[in-house]
Write an enzyme that holds these catalytic residues in place. Structure first.
Site, short mmCIF file in Angstrom:
data_model
loop_
_atom_site.label_atom_id
_atom_site.label_comp_id
_atom_site.label_asym_id
_atom_site.label_seq_id
_atom_site.Cartn_x
_atom_site.Cartn_y
_atom_site.Cartn_z
N GLN A 170 -4.37 -1.50 9.70
CA GLN A 170 -4.28 -2.79 9.01
C GLN A 170 -4.91 -3.88 9.87
OE1 GLN A 170 -3.18 -3.42 5.87
NE2 GLN A 170 -3.73 -5.57 6.19
N ASP A 173 -10.60 3.50 4.50
CA ASP A 173 -11.06 2.13 4.26
C ASP A 173 -12.59 2.07 4.15
OD1 ASP A 173 -9.07 0.26 3.87
OD2 ASP A 173 -8.62 0.05 6.02
N LYS A 206 0.83 -1.20 0.00
CA LYS A 206 0.00 0.00 0.00
C LYS A 206 0.87 1.25 0.00
CE LYS A 206 -3.83 -2.30 2.32
NZ LYS A 206 -4.55 -2.57 3.56
#
Ligand code: NDP
Length: 287
Positions: free
Chosen positions: A97, A120, A53
């Site tokens: 994460q 997200d 990422k």
């Protein structure tokens, strides 16, 4: 034989658009967007996702750092980390994460993120906006799947989509996106208690496999000419590989490719789209 959808190439096009958006922000005198990544523990798979990422972020001109904490961090301390990032005006996007260690309630951490920085799109406020069809962040994997389908020229409006999997990060938000006015799919969501699954999947014009079971979807579960989107990422032992395993999806690729009209490979299908759409959310947050 199905057309193999090239998720890598489609994601590269999207990343190019993001780079242009970042360049325009900078030309307008704004600092580059900044994405803060929070990583807990030393799981190699999580570390490798985070690296991927960050690399992708840097390539489009988004600045990004990872803050790494030991497995032993308490929930309260982790929530404080998120609060500090919320208060930091230099931070545009926050990404925690997953998975988190068992002693941490993931929902508490997600709810601590400022919804305006939740790239997200996991915060309940953003999930609610998605359900209502209001403008805002789009969840990365589901939005990536919709983009893949659209950019491959597959019609969605009026089509019967069957999704295998009802998780909060893939199945449910994907169903929300697909039933919005303007997208207009007719959606069925299946799960582990679904009866006669193959009868349902065989009726799909577009079949999305997101259950996390290696090569679960076989040719007899697929209608001839269906488009098949494979979200699964599963490790299977493979002594011929240096690392001792290979990645496969939830779909038995070779036999399903013989019957489908379109199919996504694993890797190189949905995976690259997820990162691209998360970066797009970071640009939106900065804008
Ligand atoms: P979860 O484990 O959270 O959810 C799996 C879902 O599949 C559940 O709803 C479960 O049903 C259902 N399911 C499990 N077994 C069966 C079965 N035999 N028949 C029908 N339904 C079943 O997984 P995620 O949604 O997080 O991930 C799914 C897969 O996608 C994984 O392989 C994951 O690695 C991958 N993934 C890939 C991403 C990418 O970027 N490409 C991003 C996110 C995930 P129930 O609810 O009843 O338990």
């Amino acid at each position: 034989m199905a057309v193999i959808i090239n998720g890598k190439a489609i994601a590269a096009d999207i990343r190019n658009d993001i780079k242009q958006g970042v360049d325009e922000l900078i030309k307008a005198g704004r600092r580059p967007p900044y994405l803060a990544v929070v990583l807990v523990g030393d799981d190699p798979a999580s570390a490798s996702y985070v690296q991927g990422k960050q690399k992708a972020a840097h390539e489009v001109g988004i600045q990004s750092d990872t803050r790494t904490y030991p497995d032993s961090i308490t929930q309260a301390d982790l929530v404080n980390v998120v609060h500090r990032l919320n208060d930091d005006s230099e931070v545009d996007g926050i990404l925690v994460q997953l998975p988190l260690p068992d002693h941490i309630e993931y929902q508490r951490v997600i709810e601590a993120i400022n919804p305006d920085k939740d790239v997200d799109c996991f915060h309940p406020e953003n999930v609610g906006k998605l359900m209502l069809g209001l403008p805002g962040f789009k969840p990365a994997t589901p939005a990536g799947i919709v983009e893949l389908i659209k950019r491959s020229g597959i019609d969605i409006a009026g089509k019967r989509v069957v999704i295998i999997g009802r998780s909060n990060i893939v199945g449910k938000p994907l169903a929300s996106l697909l039933i919005q006015k303007g997208v207009d799919a007719t959606v069925t969501v299946c799960h582990s208690r679904t009866q006669n699954l193959p009868d349902i999947t065989r009726r799909a014009d577009i079949l999305v496999a997101a259950l996390g079971r290696a090569e679960f979807v076989t040719a007899d579960m697929v209608k001839k000419g269906a488009a098949v989107i494979d979200v699964g990422i599963n490790r299977v032992d493979d002594a011929t590989k240096e690392r001792g395993y290979r990645l496969v999806g939830d779909v038995k690729f070779d036999e399903v490719a013989e019957k489908a009209s379109f199919i996504t490979p694993v890797p190189g299908g949905v995976g690259p789209m997820t990162i691209a759409l998360m970066l797009q959310n970071t640009l939106v947050a900065a804008q």
